[in-house]
Each structure stands twice: as structure tokens, then as C-alpha cells.
Design a protein around this motif. Sequence first.
Motif, PDB file in Angstrom:
ATOM      1  N   ASP A 102       0.837  -1.197   0.000  1.00  0.00           N
ATOM      2  CA  ASP A 102       0.000   0.000   0.000  1.00  0.00           C
ATOM      3  C   ASP A 102       0.878   1.256   0.000  1.00  0.00           C
ATOM      4  OD1 ASP A 102      -2.898   0.398   0.010  1.00  0.00           O
ATOM      5  OD2 ASP A 102      -2.479   1.718   1.704  1.00  0.00           O
ATOM      6  N   GLU A 106       0.871   4.101  -2.920  1.00  0.00           N
ATOM      7  CA  GLU A 106       0.383   5.450  -2.613  1.00  0.00           C
ATOM      8  C   GLU A 106       1.494   6.472  -2.434  1.00  0.00           C
ATOM      9  OE1 GLU A 106      -2.884   5.789  -2.937  1.00  0.00           O
ATOM     10  OE2 GLU A 106      -2.974   3.621  -3.246  1.00  0.00           O
ATOM     11  N   HIS A 265       3.428   7.258   5.008  1.00  0.00           N
ATOM     12  CA  HIS A 265       2.186   6.773   4.403  1.00  0.00           C
ATOM     13  C   HIS A 265       0.979   6.901   5.338  1.00  0.00           C
ATOM     14  CE1 HIS A 265      -0.629   4.604   2.069  1.00  0.00           C
ATOM     15  NE2 HIS A 265      -0.499   3.442   2.671  1.00  0.00           N
ATOM     16  N   LEU A 266       1.075   6.329   6.523  1.00  0.00           N
ATOM     17  CA  LEU A 266      -0.096   6.335   7.405  1.00  0.00           C
ATOM     18  C   LEU A 266      -0.463   7.749   7.864  1.00  0.00           C
ATOM     19  CD1 LEU A 266       0.569   2.989   9.348  1.00  0.00           C
ATOM     20  CD2 LEU A 266      -1.147   3.416   7.592  1.00  0.00           C
ATOM     21  N   LEU A 269      -2.456   9.152   5.075  1.00  0.00           N
ATOM     22  CA  LEU A 269      -3.814   8.574   5.029  1.00  0.00           C
ATOM     23  C   LEU A 269      -4.696   9.204   6.096  1.00  0.00           C
ATOM     24  CD1 LEU A 269      -3.497   4.682   4.592  1.00  0.00           C
ATOM     25  CD2 LEU A 269      -3.785   6.439   2.853  1.00  0.00           C
ATOM     26  N   GLN A 272      -5.747  12.788   5.376  1.00  0.00           N
ATOM     27  CA  GLN A 272      -6.719  12.921   4.283  1.00  0.00           C
ATOM     28  C   GLN A 272      -8.095  12.404   4.689  1.00  0.00           C
ATOM     29  OE1 GLN A 272      -5.004  12.640   0.148  1.00  0.00           O
ATOM     30  NE2 GLN A 272      -3.332  11.760   1.308  1.00  0.00           N
ATOM     31  N   VAL A 273      -8.117  11.340   5.461  1.00  0.00           N
ATOM     32  CA  VAL A 273      -9.416  10.817   5.904  1.00  0.00           C
ATOM     33  C   VAL A 273     -10.082  11.826   6.835  1.00  0.00           C
ATOM     34  CG1 VAL A 273     -10.530   8.997   7.261  1.00  0.00           C
ATOM     35  CG2 VAL A 273      -8.847   8.393   5.515  1.00  0.00           C
ATOM     36  N   LYS A 300      -7.995   7.464  -0.543  1.00  0.00           N
ATOM     37  CA  LYS A 300      -7.248   7.166   0.679  1.00  0.00           C
ATOM     38  C   LYS A 300      -8.150   6.591   1.766  1.00  0.00           C
ATOM     39  CE  LYS A 300      -3.209   8.590  -0.814  1.00  0.00           C
ATOM     40  NZ  LYS A 300      -3.405   8.617  -2.268  1.00  0.00           N
ATOM     41  N   CYS A 303      -7.961   2.972   1.322  1.00  0.00           N
ATOM     42  CA  CYS A 303      -6.672   2.417   1.788  1.00  0.00           C
ATOM     43  C   CYS A 303      -6.711   2.206   3.297  1.00  0.00           C
ATOM     44  CB  CYS A 303      -5.512   3.354   1.446  1.00  0.00           C
ATOM     45  SG  CYS A 303      -5.248   3.561  -0.314  1.00  0.00           S
ATOM     46  N   LEU A 304      -7.110   3.245   4.026  1.00  0.00           N
ATOM     47  CA  LEU A 304      -7.095   3.138   5.489  1.00  0.00           C
ATOM     48  C   LEU A 304      -8.094   2.073   5.951  1.00  0.00           C
ATOM     49  CD1 LEU A 304      -5.788   4.260   8.062  1.00  0.00           C
ATOM     50  CD2 LEU A 304      -7.706   5.842   8.261  1.00  0.00           C
TER      51      LEU A 304
END
Length: 351
Positions: A102, A106, A265-266, A269, A272-273, A300, A303-304
Motif C-alpha cells: 500500500d 500510494e 504513508h499512514l 492517510l 486525508q481521511v 485514501k 486504503c485506510l
Amino acid sequence: MTTSNPYRLLGGPGSPYSLKMRALLRYRRLPHHWIVPNSYLGTGGELQQAGKKIIPVLQYPQGSYWADSTPLAYDLERRHPTERSILPSDPAQAFLSLLIEDMADEVMCLMMFERRWGSETDLQFCARRQLSGWLSPMPKDAFETHVSNFIGRQTRIRGKLAGASQQALLHALFPEIIGALEYMLETSLFLFGSRPSLADFGLYGQLSQCAIDPSMSQQFKLLAPRAFQWVQTMDDASGIDGHWSPDWQQMPWLPSLLRIVGEVHLPLLMAQVHALQDGQREFSTQVRGHTWQAKVDPYKLKCLAWLRHAWAALPAASQAQLTPILQDTSCWQALQADGLDLSAAGEMRPN
Ligand SMILES: N[C@@H](CCC(=O)N[C@@H](CS)C(=O)NCC(=O)O)C(=O)O
């Protein structure tokens, strides 16, 4: 699915996700045809008819078209469960493989895109080589019109993905990632043993482009010649028969990659969430000491949601095994349920 009724993979020559899917089909020995439609996205022909607005698109032998490489990889596992799976048999390893894949999809994509369209030397070469793969032979003047339109399009997309403050961060990721692979190649051919996992295919997709684009290719050859060759090995691994290594805790290259998951990355995410849930179209957050400001990408949320779902579905023993490494690499917190409503993401399925 037989050799006379194969999968059809519609993709493009400069598309990391297309090459990721092609490598996966090759490794899994699933009969397929690789097709570069003679046009770009949305400009007529079969891709427009398929209506996905992204590449790659995989046409199943029954005729339906599907997109999104990660759910496609899992769907192919359901369709062809016994042979040459790319999901490690140990659930803890399979989870790490999804997490790293992931990140590759991303974050490494942003890194690749920034370098590809961020310098004059790179963009002049990259536009011409990609379009020459997409289009039929044509006189130079007509070709150059396509080139300047394409450069304009891609430069506008780059402007939406990452601002000036992200550039240093994205540039620094490349040596970090290829350094981890170079280190891995001292003892192991792939991340989880002598056979490739979903994560290897995710890394391969993006690195297949880094190996070609001028400035990254030069850096790649200088800093990590073995990892450079690994990219060529991954391109067609149909002849490789290997096994999963039993002890993933003896894989000292994993923490470097997981740190990118946890520190870059996290957090992206999560930011954005949160922005999506507040109805914002843009977000701004701190990542490794850099301000990251960009448009929100609604994908995103999926993804999460899918990562949290995979974490929650793990047996308790696998969660306990993974907790220390995920905490050490700053991955753990974002994977825990915290009241965020991610139900809009739905289940992981190709679309
Ligand atoms: N999540 C998708 C991403 C695919 C994707 O972003 N593809 C790019 C090309 S590599 C694309 O089609 N972008 C849309 C465009 O260029 O208009 C996947 O894994 O397949």
C-alpha cells in the motif's frame, strides 16, 4: 481461463500499476495478453469503453472489465487459489506484505511522479518514450504536438499532488528504499523469502519506472546495482520457484520500509481521511518535519479502511507478534479502530 481464452491486461508503457499487474500475471503463470491500446485514457477506443478512467484494466476471460491493482491481486487469489500465491502463508507476513504494498502504491508513486515530471531532462525524455509506446508511428511534427499536450497534462497533475515543500521529502525516499532492497539482496531475493509477495510486486511497479527515468535511473545504478537488477528479475519471475521464510523477524530490511509506512504513508492517510470527514478538499499536515499540503485524494479512505480491516481480521497471536515492530516503526496507532467511520469504503473489491 485457457491459453485460447486468456486474461487481457490493458495498460500503458509508463504506468507502474500496469507493469505491476503484468509481472504478477507472469509470476502466477496466468495466461494473458498485454495490450497497449492505441490511444491514451479517455480518448476513444477500448479503454474509454471500459469506463474505468484509470489503467490498468483487466478483462477477465468471461469478458467483464475490472480496475484497481490491489483488489485485483486479491481477486486473482480467490479465482486461482492453489498455484503460486503471492500472499505469504503466515498471516503476520501477509499483513506486512499488504502494508508495504500500500505504501508503494500510494507514496512511491508520488515520489516517482515528482521526479519524472519535476525536471526538464526527465520530463522531455519521459513524455517522448511513453507516448511513443502509446501511439502509432507518425511524423515528428504531429508527435511533438502530442508531446507538448502530454507534458502540460502531467505537469498540471504534478501540481495537484505535491507542492514545493514535499519535494525534499520525496527525493530522500528513493535512496532509502533502494538502500533497503540492496541490503535485502545480501541474504534474500525477496522481502519474505525466495518467492515474491504482493509487496514485492508493489515495489516493482514503481521501481520499474525509476529504473528507466533518466535522473532516478542514474542514481539507481550508482547506489544500488543489485536492486536495479532485481527490478529486471521481477519483470518476469515466471521461472522462479521459491518458498516463504519461516521467521520474518530475521528480515532486517523490513523496518526501513515499515518506517516509511509509519512516518509518511499512514500520517498522509490519516490526514486525508480526517479532511474528507470534515468536508475539506485540501489538507495540510506535518510529515517528517515537512509541511505537506495537497488536494485530498478520496481513494485514501479505502486504503485506510482496508488496512484496518486486514489488521482487525488477524488472529490474536499474529497481532501480538506484530505489535512490537509496528510500534517501533510508528505504524501501530493508525491501524487501531478509533471511532473514525470508514464504512463508505466498502469491502476490498475490484471496480
Ligand atoms: N489504485 C489504482 C491506481 C491506478 C492509477 O493511478 N493509474 C494511473 C496511471 S499509472 C492512471 O490511470 N491515472 C489516471 C490518469 O492518468 O488520468 C491501481 O492500483 O490500479
